[in-house]
Design a protein around this motif. Structure first.
Motif: not given
Length: 309
Positions: A197, A199-200, A202, A215-221
């Protein structure tokens, strides 16, 4: 327990390494001061694991038992106090305790552990020791077969992700967007079923005291129950002030006598190695104590057993 101002050895640090060293030196009839500053690295850990006869023991109970077992040795003194400074003098060392009291000794043993610098990631501090762990030997059995995440921000930690498949086959490696993964490494991860994965992150989403999702930077969990991470570690301020030689990873260098670059100052436990666990530290404390005791006995014999004052 004795309260003399003159000691053979001052041990700085009251964890497994320091406690076991005090036991060995006490049984060797040495005058020892064990100084415990009171701040535990494993403060959030609920139990010690991988230590035969003590598996599952809470850390504070481990310390209570260890201190109780030091009581028969009248040469051992235990004080809950930090250390202000260690100064070299003609007869050895002058150790200044917090509050200004001072003790002279022939040898110093550092068992101070390390300081973990936890990342500034929302949820990390609250979950450390509950759902975030560094060592699968310490915690892997209790969380086996759960959904693992790994903060894999280096090639070494990607290999660590592969290693963790011995405890769970559901592993996601979070590379935080800054790690180039070679094709060969990607193939190894894919064969093992480890998902990447990039993505950064959050924040870490808790459910009570435990991890529910990353929870990732785009809101994906990404649903995860456990996160393994190796936070940056640094030496304590006292060790830094002593100016001891460190290796390329930042651990205190010791020789075969468990002695640092400063003659007469020895070190044992987590501050010297990446292999960090209670039983490894206790073993190192035994080894350091044996080396120190051998040196002191030989000095005494060569000097004709002078008065210790």
């Amino acid at each position: 327990m004795t309260n003399s101002k003159r000691k053979d050895v001052v041990i700085i640090g009251g964890g497994p390494a320091g406690l076991n060293a005090a036991l060995v030196l006490g049984r060797a009839r040495k005058k020892v001061l064990l100084c415990d500053g009171g701040t535990r690295r494993n403060l959030m850990a609920e139990q010690i694991h991988g230590f035969v006869t003590r598996d599952g023991t809470p850390p504070m109970e481990f310390r209570r038992i260890a201190r109780e077992q030091l009581r028969p040795y009248e040469g051992v003194e235990v004080r809950d106090v930090g250390i202000s400074s260690v100064e070299r003098i003609a007869s050895g060392f002058r150790v200044v305790l917090a509050g200004g009291d001072a003790v002279e000794c022939r040898r110093v043993l550092l068992t101070t552990g390390l300081v973990d610098e936890r990342p500034d990631l929302p949820g990390y501090r609250e979950l450390w020791g509950k759902s975030i762990f560094a060592c699968p030997y310490c915690h892997g059995w209790e969380v086996r077969d759960r959904a693992f995440g790994v903060l894999a921000t280096s090639a070494m930690l990607l290999d660590f992700s592969l290693f963790l498949t011995g405890w769970s086959r559901d592993v996601v490696a979070f590379t935080q967007g800054g790690l180039e993964v070679p094709a060969e490494q990607r193939q190894r991860l894919e064969r093992a079923g480890v998902r990447l994965e990039p993505r950064r992150i959050r924040r870490l989403v808790p459910h009570g005291e435990h991890l529910e999702a990353v929870e990732l930077e785009d809101g994906t969990r990404v649903a995860r129950e456990v996160l393994f991470a190796h936070p940056h570690q640094r030496q304590t301020e006292l060790v830094q002030r002593l100016g001891l030689a460190l290796d390329e990873q930042g651990f205190v260098r010791i020789n075969e006598r468990m002695e640092t670059s400063a003659p007469g100052i020895h070190a044992a436990g987590d501050l010297t190695t990446r292999l960090q666990s209670a039983i490894v530290a206790a073993s190192a404390g035994f080894q350091a104590a044996a080396m120190i005791n051998h040196a002191l006995n030989m000095e005494n014999a060569d000097a004709g057993f002078p008065s210790e004052g």
